[in-house]
Design a protein around this motif. Sequence first.
Motif, PDB file in Angstrom:
ATOM      1  N   UNK A 155       0.785  -1.266   0.050  1.00 18.28           N
ATOM      2  CA  UNK A 155      -0.147   0.142   0.046  1.00 18.28           C
ATOM      3  C   UNK A 155       0.988   1.288   0.055  1.00 18.28           C
ATOM      4  N   UNK A 156       1.856   1.293   0.971  1.00 16.79           N
ATOM      5  CA  UNK A 156       2.910   2.303   0.862  1.00 16.79           C
ATOM      6  C   UNK A 156       3.507   2.580  -0.447  1.00 16.79           C
ATOM      7  N   UNK A 157       4.013   1.398  -1.044  1.00 22.11           N
ATOM      8  CA  UNK A 157       4.588   1.782  -2.380  1.00 22.11           C
ATOM      9  C   UNK A 157       3.664   2.183  -3.364  1.00 22.11           C
ATOM     10  N   UNK A 158       2.241   1.817  -3.378  1.00 21.90           N
ATOM     11  CA  UNK A 158       1.280   2.550  -4.518  1.00 21.90           C
ATOM     12  C   UNK A 158       0.866   3.888  -4.065  1.00 21.90           C
ATOM     13  N   UNK A 159       1.062   4.251  -2.770  1.00 22.17           N
ATOM     14  CA  UNK A 159       0.642   5.568  -2.221  1.00 22.17           C
ATOM     15  C   UNK A 159       1.592   6.568  -2.794  1.00 22.17           C
ATOM     16  N   UNK A 160       2.818   6.114  -3.110  1.00 18.03           N
ATOM     17  CA  UNK A 160       4.024   6.883  -3.762  1.00 18.03           C
ATOM     18  C   UNK A 160       3.625   7.351  -5.018  1.00 18.03           C
ATOM     19  N   UNK A 161       2.867   6.622  -6.040  1.00 20.71           N
ATOM     20  CA  UNK A 161       2.646   6.841  -7.226  1.00 20.71           C
ATOM     21  C   UNK A 161       1.352   7.912  -7.205  1.00 20.71           C
ATOM     22  N   UNK A 162       0.542   8.065  -6.233  1.00 21.13           N
ATOM     23  CA  UNK A 162      -0.261   9.074  -6.023  1.00 21.13           C
ATOM     24  C   UNK A 162      -1.262   9.050  -7.160  1.00 21.13           C
ATOM     25  N   UNK A 163      -1.823   7.759  -7.507  1.00 23.32           N
ATOM     26  CA  UNK A 163      -2.734   7.472  -8.385  1.00 23.32           C
ATOM     27  C   UNK A 163      -3.964   7.888  -7.866  1.00 23.32           C
ATOM     28  N   UNK A 164      -5.055   8.601  -8.783  1.00 23.22           N
ATOM     29  CA  UNK A 164      -6.308   9.132  -8.318  1.00 23.22           C
ATOM     30  C   UNK A 164      -7.306   8.885  -9.019  1.00 23.22           C
ATOM     31  N   UNK A 165      -8.590   8.593  -8.702  1.00 20.68           N
ATOM     32  CA  UNK A 165      -9.517   8.474  -9.485  1.00 20.68           C
ATOM     33  C   UNK A 165     -10.224   9.920 -10.170  1.00 20.68           C
TER      34      UNK A 165
END
Length: 58
Positions: free
Chosen positions: A22-32
Amino acid sequence: MKPEFFPLSLPRFQAMSKAEIITHFECYEFRDTLGHPLVNCEDFLVLLDEFMAGLVKP
């Protein structure tokens, strides 16, 4: 002359905890489209749970 291919060094998700993924993907800051982060998406969390349970092959 052939172009050289250097594979990207991808994280080994199999060795990561759910929190680390989850922390790894938070770094990408993907948003809907409404601006919500990917890590708040129920589909993402279900997929992650299935991966952690071994139901999804990496």
